[in-house]
Design a protein around this motif. Structure first.
Motif, PDB file in Angstrom:
ATOM      1  N   GLY A  33     -41.737   7.828 -50.119  1.00 37.22           N
ATOM      2  CA  GLY A  33     -40.841   8.470 -49.434  1.00 37.22           C
ATOM      3  C   GLY A  33     -40.260   9.668 -50.429  1.00 37.22           C
ATOM      4  O   GLY A  33     -40.410   9.563 -51.290  1.00 37.22           O
ATOM      5  N   SER A  34     -39.545  10.196 -50.602  1.00 37.60           N
ATOM      6  CA  SER A  34     -38.998  11.144 -50.928  1.00 37.60           C
ATOM      7  C   SER A  34     -37.643  10.449 -50.840  1.00 37.60           C
ATOM      8  O   SER A  34     -37.054   9.115 -50.786  1.00 37.60           O
ATOM      9  N   THR A  35     -36.904  11.160 -52.140  1.00 34.01           N
ATOM     10  CA  THR A  35     -35.528  10.618 -52.707  1.00 34.01           C
ATOM     11  C   THR A  35     -33.772  10.543 -52.088  1.00 34.01           C
ATOM     12  O   THR A  35     -33.647   9.821 -52.031  1.00 34.01           O
ATOM     13  N   ASP A  36     -34.341  11.438 -51.067  1.00 39.27           N
ATOM     14  CA  ASP A  36     -33.335  11.454 -49.378  1.00 39.27           C
ATOM     15  C   ASP A  36     -33.996  10.268 -48.201  1.00 39.27           C
ATOM     16  O   ASP A  36     -33.027  10.127 -47.577  1.00 39.27           O
ATOM     17  N   ARG A  37     -35.120   9.741 -47.852  1.00 44.03           N
ATOM     18  CA  ARG A  37     -35.479   9.744 -47.060  1.00 44.03           C
ATOM     19  C   ARG A  37     -36.418   8.204 -47.236  1.00 44.03           C
ATOM     20  O   ARG A  37     -37.857   8.928 -48.111  1.00 44.03           O
ATOM     21  N   LEU A  38     -36.462   7.223 -48.488  1.00 47.55           N
ATOM     22  CA  LEU A  38     -37.494   6.252 -49.119  1.00 47.55           C
ATOM     23  C   LEU A  38     -37.759   4.893 -47.239  1.00 47.55           C
ATOM     24  O   LEU A  38     -36.779   4.877 -46.792  1.00 47.55           O
ATOM     25  N   LEU A  39     -38.738   4.995 -47.343  1.00 46.75           N
ATOM     26  CA  LEU A  39     -39.068   3.472 -46.833  1.00 46.75           C
ATOM     27  C   LEU A  39     -39.419   2.459 -47.708  1.00 46.75           C
ATOM     28  O   LEU A  39     -40.517   2.607 -49.148  1.00 46.75           O
ATOM     29  N   GLN A  40     -38.550   1.465 -47.789  1.00 42.86           N
ATOM     30  CA  GLN A  40     -39.598   0.183 -48.968  1.00 42.86           C
ATOM     31  C   GLN A  40     -39.294  -0.925 -48.099  1.00 42.86           C
ATOM     32  O   GLN A  40     -37.746  -1.105 -47.264  1.00 42.86           O
ATOM     33  N   GLY A  41     -39.726  -1.953 -48.669  1.00 46.07           N
ATOM     34  CA  GLY A  41     -39.863  -2.885 -48.163  1.00 46.07           C
ATOM     35  C   GLY A  41     -41.344  -3.654 -49.599  1.00 46.07           C
ATOM     36  O   GLY A  41     -41.548  -3.504 -50.301  1.00 46.07           O
ATOM     37  N   ARG A  42     -41.227  -5.584 -49.265  1.00 43.31           N
ATOM     38  CA  ARG A  42     -42.485  -6.527 -49.931  1.00 43.31           C
ATOM     39  C   ARG A  42     -43.416  -6.330 -49.141  1.00 43.31           C
ATOM     40  O   ARG A  42     -43.015  -6.774 -48.034  1.00 43.31           O
ATOM     41  N   THR A  43     -43.968  -6.971 -49.930  1.00 46.03           N
ATOM     42  CA  THR A  43     -45.688  -7.565 -48.942  1.00 46.03           C
ATOM     43  C   THR A  43     -44.817  -8.708 -49.039  1.00 46.03           C
ATOM     44  O   THR A  43     -44.018  -9.660 -49.243  1.00 46.03           O
ATOM     45  N   THR A  44     -45.954  -8.789 -47.803  1.00 53.88           N
ATOM     46  CA  THR A  44     -44.996 -10.515 -47.160  1.00 53.88           C
ATOM     47  C   THR A  44     -47.221 -11.174 -47.479  1.00 53.88           C
ATOM     48  O   THR A  44     -48.075 -10.494 -47.702  1.00 53.88           O
ATOM     49  N   ASP A  45     -47.592 -12.578 -46.089  1.00 54.02           N
ATOM     50  CA  ASP A  45     -48.479 -12.634 -46.018  1.00 54.02           C
ATOM     51  C   ASP A  45     -50.019 -11.832 -45.285  1.00 54.02           C
ATOM     52  O   ASP A  45     -51.262 -12.228 -44.606  1.00 54.02           O
ATOM     53  N   ARG A  46     -49.334 -11.248 -44.585  1.00 48.77           N
ATOM     54  CA  ARG A  46     -50.346  -9.598 -44.049  1.00 48.77           C
ATOM     55  C   ARG A  46     -50.344  -9.053 -44.660  1.00 48.77           C
ATOM     56  O   ARG A  46     -49.560  -8.119 -45.435  1.00 48.77           O
ATOM     57  N   HIS A  47     -51.657  -8.562 -44.342  1.00 51.54           N
ATOM     58  CA  HIS A  47     -52.118  -6.816 -45.073  1.00 51.54           C
ATOM     59  C   HIS A  47     -53.475  -6.560 -44.312  1.00 51.54           C
ATOM     60  O   HIS A  47     -54.410  -7.503 -42.997  1.00 51.54           O
ATOM     61  N   TRP A  48     -53.931  -5.554 -44.271  1.00 54.01           N
ATOM     62  CA  TRP A  48     -55.167  -5.060 -43.853  1.00 54.01           C
ATOM     63  C   TRP A  48     -56.014  -3.850 -45.291  1.00 54.01           C
ATOM     64  O   TRP A  48     -55.430  -3.565 -45.608  1.00 54.01           O
ATOM     65  N   TRP A  49     -57.098  -4.516 -44.976  1.00 56.65           N
ATOM     66  CA  TRP A  49     -57.867  -4.182 -46.463  1.00 56.65           C
ATOM     67  C   TRP A  49     -59.067  -3.526 -45.949  1.00 56.65           C
ATOM     68  O   TRP A  49     -59.958  -4.512 -44.843  1.00 56.65           O
ATOM     69  N   SER A  50     -59.614  -2.338 -46.379  1.00 56.69           N
ATOM     70  CA  SER A  50     -61.315  -2.629 -45.655  1.00 56.69           C
ATOM     71  C   SER A  50     -61.761  -2.224 -47.124  1.00 56.69           C
ATOM     72  O   SER A  50     -61.294  -1.720 -47.920  1.00 56.69           O
ATOM     73  N   ALA A  51     -63.442  -2.720 -46.958  1.00 61.16           N
ATOM     74  CA  ALA A  51     -64.037  -2.178 -48.470  1.00 61.16           C
ATOM     75  C   ALA A  51     -64.537  -0.898 -48.179  1.00 61.16           C
ATOM     76  O   ALA A  51     -64.403  -0.379 -49.482  1.00 61.16           O
ATOM     77  N   ARG A  52     -64.119   0.323 -47.581  1.00 62.13           N
ATOM     78  CA  ARG A  52     -64.432   1.714 -47.251  1.00 62.13           C
ATOM     79  C   ARG A  52     -63.264   2.705 -46.807  1.00 62.13           C
ATOM     80  O   ARG A  52     -62.354   2.535 -45.880  1.00 62.13           O
ATOM     81  N   SER A  53     -62.973   3.176 -47.552  1.00 65.19           N
ATOM     82  CA  SER A  53     -61.472   4.017 -47.162  1.00 65.19           C
ATOM     83  C   SER A  53     -62.479   5.250 -46.039  1.00 65.19           C
ATOM     84  O   SER A  53     -60.894   5.606 -45.298  1.00 65.19           O
ATOM     85  N   ASN A  54     -62.911   5.774 -45.454  1.00 69.22           N
ATOM     86  CA  ASN A  54     -63.241   6.447 -44.644  1.00 69.22           C
ATOM     87  C   ASN A  54     -63.953   5.357 -43.712  1.00 69.22           C
ATOM     88  O   ASN A  54     -64.637   6.378 -42.502  1.00 69.22           O
TER      89      ASN A  54
END
Ligand SMILES: C=C(O[C@@H]1C=C(C(=O)O)C=C[C@H]1O)C(=O)O
Length: 413
Positions: A33-54
């Motif tokens: 985010g920008s300095t006045d609006r920031l999304l902020q958190g921490r990783t948990t045990d969930r994520h989405w991964w893909s071998a290809r970005s497209n």
């Protein structure tokens, strides 16, 4: 605990691939985010991964999961994912859910401030300035000899070793002050584990460049290309800015990017406004930028902000023209970039989101920070000027560490 690794003898860029799907430890930072609006958190045990970005099915899956999460409580803020696409479309992507408690936090949790400059133990340039000049000369020769080849962005790395592990949030806290709010700050786990490391590096940076954002039907992008280092003398600084605006070479270099982004968005929009190029400045460089915006004709979820980022990435701001030719030249002369110069940002269950081009950035693992800077090379490029441009771009991240270019040069081995 992050294992620290001694400097390897081979260039870092060559050790970034092949990608291994990372095991993500909980508690890693998630910031965008920008300095006045920031999304902020921490990783948990969930994520989405893909071998290809497209892979658009990957983006579909993330949106579907976010929608399923949002359904029980439609009044709450929509479920949100944050993460990064690699520079290369065929390299991995990694996104994380933001916990509901973090999402609700529209005002930034205060970023910690670093009180003293980072203590450096060593620094290394990959390639060194001579090697970079050689790469640029090679690229110029190919651009002059090629049929359709018009532009390629070549980068280099500055590999820093610090006395103690760096706190990524404290680096962002410093960047928030040195960059004066004109940037998007980010810290997210990288989608691949660099060889020799034990856990994913953190992509950390302060980018001036908006790849794409979507809010409802409204789509925006601010492509940049054509740059000159700033001067501490106001008169010289102003002269440089005006020379950039008048430069035919920089105008051409810019047009490849602005045209590519406009051409990709125009068929999707009812009307596209293309306003530029105009001058924009960061703490260390002047850029040419074009402001592009339009209204999506069909605001479907398969045109979410993440899908739009996949469509645009990599633009000629970080790749080149034509894209496939440039990606081959970059792979050959420079090496792998992982998610550096990729796309970094967020998407929510409604398809809204925002992505920065992942530049003015580096990969942090423990006591190692590998900073990246590139410059767009065209047939009319002057290699020494391109080298100076990368130096000025590297200075943004050094500023966040409380380090000057001169201090780092003294540590280079
Ligand atoms: C590649 C970088 O920056 C990009 C290249 C630019 C250029 O060549 O003029 C300008 C802005 C960015 O789009 C970088 O900062 O590493």
């Amino acid at each position: 605990m992050t294992a620290t690794v001694p400097f390897a003898t081979e260039p870092f860029a060559e050790r970034l691939e092949p990608a291994v799907q990372p095991a993500i430890p909980p508690g890693m930072p998630l910031v965008f985010g920008s300095t006045d609006r920031l999304l902020q958190g921490r990783t948990t045990d969930r994520h989405w991964w893909s071998a290809r970005s497209n892979d658009t099915a990957y983006a579909d899956r993330i949106i579907a999961d976010l929608q399923a999460e949002s359904r029980p409580d439609p009044g709450a803020s929509p479920a949100t994912a944050i993460g990064t696409l690699s520079f290369r479309p065929d390299a991995p992507a990694l996104f994380f859910p933001l916990a509901a408690a973090d999402r609700a936090q529209s005002v930034p949790a205060r970023l910690p401030m670093r009180r003293s400059p980072v203590q450096l133990l060593g620094a290394r340039e990959l390639p060194d300035p001579g090697g970079y000049l050689e790469n640029v000369n090679q690229a110029i020769a190919r651009l002059r000899g090629g049929q359709n080849a018009a532009k390629v962005v070549l980068g280099r790395w500055l590999d820093l070793e610090t006395a103690t592990p760096l706190d990524p949030l404290a680096v962002l806290g410093s960047l928030a002050t040195t960059s004066r709010g004109a940037v998007r700050l980010f810290a997210v786990p990288a989608p691949a584990v660099p060889e020799g490391d034990s856990e994913p590096a953190i992509l950390l940076g302060a980018s001036p460049e908006l790849l794409v954002s979507r809010r409802g039907r409204l789509v925006r992008s601010t492509p940049m290309a054509g740059s000159v280092p700033r001067s501490s003398d106001p008169a010289t600084d102003a002269l440089r800015a005006h020379a950039l605006l008048d430069s035919v070479k920089d105008g051409d270099e810019h047009r490849y990017v602005a045209d590519a982004v406009a051409a990709a968005l125009r068929p999707l929009c009812d009307g596209l406004v293309v306003d530029g190029p105009k001058l924009m400045r960061t703490d260390t460089v002047w850029h040419l930028a074009t402001e592009i915006h339009g209204r999506l004709s069909d605001p479907n979820l398969d045109l979410s902000a993440l899908h739009l980022a996949q469509l645009l990435q990599p633009t000629p701001a970080v790749g080149g023209t034509p894209t496939d030719w440039a990606l081959d030249v970059i792979a050959e002369l420079e090496g792998a970039r992982s998610c550096v110069a990729g796309a970094v940002g967020w998407v929510d269950a409604a398809g809204d989101g925002s992505y920065a081009v992942g530049i003015r950035s580096g990969l942090l693992s423990g006591r190692r920070l590998r900073l990246f800077a590139g410059a767009g090379i065209v047939a009319a490029s002057d290699p020494e000027s391109e080298l100076m441009e990368t130096e000025a771009k590297l200075a943004t991240m050094l500023g966040g560490l409380g380090l000057s270019t001169a201090a780092v040069k003294g540590m280079i081995r």
